[in-house]
Enzyme design. Structure first.
Site, PDB file in Angstrom:
ATOM      1  N   CYS A  73       0.834  -1.208   0.000  1.00 24.39           N
ATOM      2  CA  CYS A  73       0.000   0.000   0.000  1.00 24.39           C
ATOM      3  C   CYS A  73       0.865   1.253   0.000  1.00 24.39           C
ATOM      4  CB  CYS A  73      -0.925   0.004   1.211  1.00 24.39           C
ATOM      5  SG  CYS A  73      -1.986   1.465   1.329  1.00 24.39           S
ATOM      6  N   CYS A  79      -0.382   5.847   7.251  1.00 24.38           N
ATOM      7  CA  CYS A  79      -1.690   5.423   7.741  1.00 24.38           C
ATOM      8  C   CYS A  79      -1.512   4.542   8.970  1.00 24.38           C
ATOM      9  CB  CYS A  79      -2.411   4.644   6.632  1.00 24.38           C
ATOM     10  SG  CYS A  79      -4.013   3.956   7.109  1.00 24.38           S
ATOM     11  N   CYS A  82      -3.047  -1.584   9.034  1.00 22.90           N
ATOM     12  CA  CYS A  82      -2.186  -2.558   8.325  1.00 22.90           C
ATOM     13  C   CYS A  82      -0.708  -2.371   8.676  1.00 22.90           C
ATOM     14  CB  CYS A  82      -2.376  -2.448   6.816  1.00 22.90           C
ATOM     15  SG  CYS A  82      -4.075  -2.576   6.251  1.00 22.90           S
ATOM     16  N   GLN A 303     -19.459  -9.076  12.153  1.00 27.38           N
ATOM     17  CA  GLN A 303     -18.010  -9.274  12.075  1.00 27.38           C
ATOM     18  C   GLN A 303     -17.481  -8.695  10.769  1.00 27.38           C
ATOM     19  OE1 GLN A 303     -15.802 -10.340  14.189  1.00 27.38           O
ATOM     20  NE2 GLN A 303     -16.864 -11.578  15.721  1.00 27.38           N
ATOM     21  N   TYR A 332     -23.794 -11.877  25.150  1.00 27.96           N
ATOM     22  CA  TYR A 332     -23.325 -10.825  24.235  1.00 27.96           C
ATOM     23  C   TYR A 332     -23.691 -11.235  22.803  1.00 27.96           C
ATOM     24  CZ  TYR A 332     -20.525  -9.973  28.430  1.00 27.96           C
ATOM     25  OH  TYR A 332     -20.110  -9.779  29.738  1.00 27.96           O
ATOM     26  N   ASP A 402     -19.216 -14.135  23.952  1.00 29.19           N
ATOM     27  CA  ASP A 402     -18.389 -13.385  22.994  1.00 29.19           C
ATOM     28  C   ASP A 402     -18.419 -11.911  23.371  1.00 29.19           C
ATOM     29  OD1 ASP A 402     -16.922 -12.545  20.830  1.00 29.19           O
ATOM     30  OD2 ASP A 402     -18.466 -12.946  19.338  1.00 29.19           O
ATOM     31  N   CYS A 429     -11.934 -11.237  21.267  1.00 33.25           N
ATOM     32  CA  CYS A 429     -11.117 -10.447  20.340  1.00 33.25           C
ATOM     33  C   CYS A 429      -9.943  -9.808  21.071  1.00 33.25           C
ATOM     34  CB  CYS A 429     -11.970  -9.374  19.649  1.00 33.25           C
ATOM     35  SG  CYS A 429     -12.768  -8.229  20.779  1.00 33.25           S
TER      36      CYS A 429
END
Length: 471
Positions: A73, A79, A82, A303, A332, A402, A429
């Protein structure tokens, strides 16, 4: 000794650390360095001194690591997304696997019988189904642009610079979301510059154009939500008419007026001007007997890596080991994605979520999929999961939880301990807060199996599933 701004030469980068940084050492001190790779030999400049570590930035790389990949990129390094583009994907996966192990052992201090190899994402580019772009009338300028002395158009439509609420990096091509995302964003920016429609100023809270949300789905459906600050029909209609005419792929075109001090719009009215007020995402049923359809509205959570979400839920379903006779509690539950995914193999599923609107979405998702054995409740988990609630709905055989990144409240952990469910499948997560919660549950539940899943290639984030069984 003053060490800030000190330059250290020929420092070897030893490994990957937290938050996307790498780690080096000098005279016994730990140094965190961004934008480098394990094995690099480089000169670095110290930027901050903390009690137990230093922070630095790379100045010159003398020798490049064999673990590197070529960043794909043009915005890499500027940025904030990523951050691991320059690191080989397998190395990323190995690090995420180790991150899960380290969190479980160092934070949770718990034993686990088995950890499976992390499941990587087949798509490492264009894997997100939702992006939010911010308008700004004072975009971030590079040093070259500043030094040029030229009169530069400061209008931007892109992402926040890391650590800066007031500066937006204008994005040319983003490799995170499939077409027509880039085309829509660029056309909206150019059109609004041409029509002299004022971009937002994040410091003074002035201007008209605030935010652009683009959602895509595996079905090919596309949603656009334009966020503006005031009711100006001429400006609004000109943008929306252009989008409707030039992008027939858009199946849900919407706008929202937001004159608050932040971009959140969950408490505001979304106006649908073309197509349906939602798009549809599809997922294979866990037993491959067909597909499930989920409606995704402007305010719905889904998601953001849809194909990996299916992998994540399938692994959780396998761990649950449902036979069709179990009462399952899905905590959740959000819009009921997991509840509806496992319902075909359960006696009944009880979904609990604190957001009222999400529960209404969950009920709709059950209805459109012909699922009749789900029941959903809205409210705070620790207040809902009372002995009376469990008596009314039946004692859970399996609990699937979750939670958000912050993990579960200690009182919710206590509720799980009191439930005496045979199994708990904990999807997270954030393995750090998951490990903290697993330490609380360890008094009654043993971690039998762990399955990391990579949902976000080229970032340090990792999803993890833990199977707990009653001791």
């Amino acid at each position: 000794m003053k060490i800030k701004n000190k330059i250290l030469n020929n420092i070897e980068i030893e490994g990957i650390a937290a938050e996307g940084n790498c780690i080096a050492r000098h005279e016994g001190q730990i140094i965190f360095v961004p934008r480098v790779a394990p094995g690099d030999i480089c000169d670095i400049r110290i930027t901050k001194r903390k009690k137990s570590y230093l922070q630095a930035v790379p100045l010159k790389i003398h020798s490049y690591s064999k673990l590197r990949s070529e960043p794909f990129c043009e915005h890499f390094g500027t940025c904030g997304g990523c951050k691991w583009q320059h690191i080989n994907y397998q190395v990323q996966l190995d690090n995420k696997q180790q991150q899960v192990i380290d969190n479980l052992q160092r934070i949770g201090k718990i034993a686990f019988d088995k950890i499976n190899p992390i499941i990587g994402s087949e798509q490492t580019n264009y894997y997100r189904n939702k992006l939010e772009f911010t308008f700004s009338d004072s975009r971030w300028l590079t040093r070259e642009e500043i030094d040029s002395g030229e009169d530069i158009n400061r209008s931007a439509l892109g992402f926040h610079m890391p650590g800066r609420f007031d500066k937006i990096l204008d994005i040319d091509h983003c490799h995170l979301q499939q077409d027509p995302s880039n085309g829509i964003r660029i056309r909206v920016k150019d059109f609004c510059i041409q029509k002299e429609i004022p971009f937002f100023n994040l410091v003074h809270q002035t201007g008209f154009l605030r935010n652009l949300i683009i959602r895509t789905a595996s079905t090919g459906q596309v949603m656009v939500v334009l966020q503006i600050t005031q009711d100006n029909e001429e400006w609004t209609n000109s943008i929306l008419d252009m989008l409707a005419a030039e992008f027939p792929q858009i199946t849900s075109l919407n706008y929202v007026i937001n004159n608050k001090g932040n971009d959140t719009y969950h408490d505001l009215e979304i106006v649908n001007v073309k197509g349906l007020p939602y798009i549809e995402e599809q997922m294979n049923k866990p037993d491959d007997s067909g597909k499930l359809t989920f409606r995704v509205g402007p305010k719905s959570f889904y998601q953001t890596n849809a194909s990996q979400a299916e992998v994540l839920y399938h692994e959780a379903w396998k761990m649950a080991g449902l036979t069709g006779n179990e009462i399952v509690y899905d905590l959740y539950t959000g819009t009921g994605t997991i509840a509806n995914y496992v319902a075909g193999n359960a006696k009944k599923v009880i979904g609990v979520e604190y957001v009222d609107a999400a529960i209404e979405d969950a009920k709709v998702n059950s209805e459109i999929n012909g699922v009749t054995n789900t029941t959903f409740y809205a409210g705070d988990m620790k207040d809902i999961m009372t002995p009376l609630f469990i008596k009314k709905n039946g004692a859970p055989d399996v609990i699937i939880t979750d939670p958000p990144r912050a993990g579960m409240h200690p009182e919710v952990c206590d509720v799980l301990l009191d439930s005496n469910a045979r199994k708990i499948v904990y999807i997270s997560c954030n393995p750090a807060t998951q490990a903290r919660d697993l330490a609380i549950l360890d008094v009654k539940y043993k971690v039998k199996e762990v399955q990391p899943v990579d949902m976000f290639p080229h970032t340090h984030h990792v999803e993890n599933i833990a199977l707990l069984e009653l001791r």
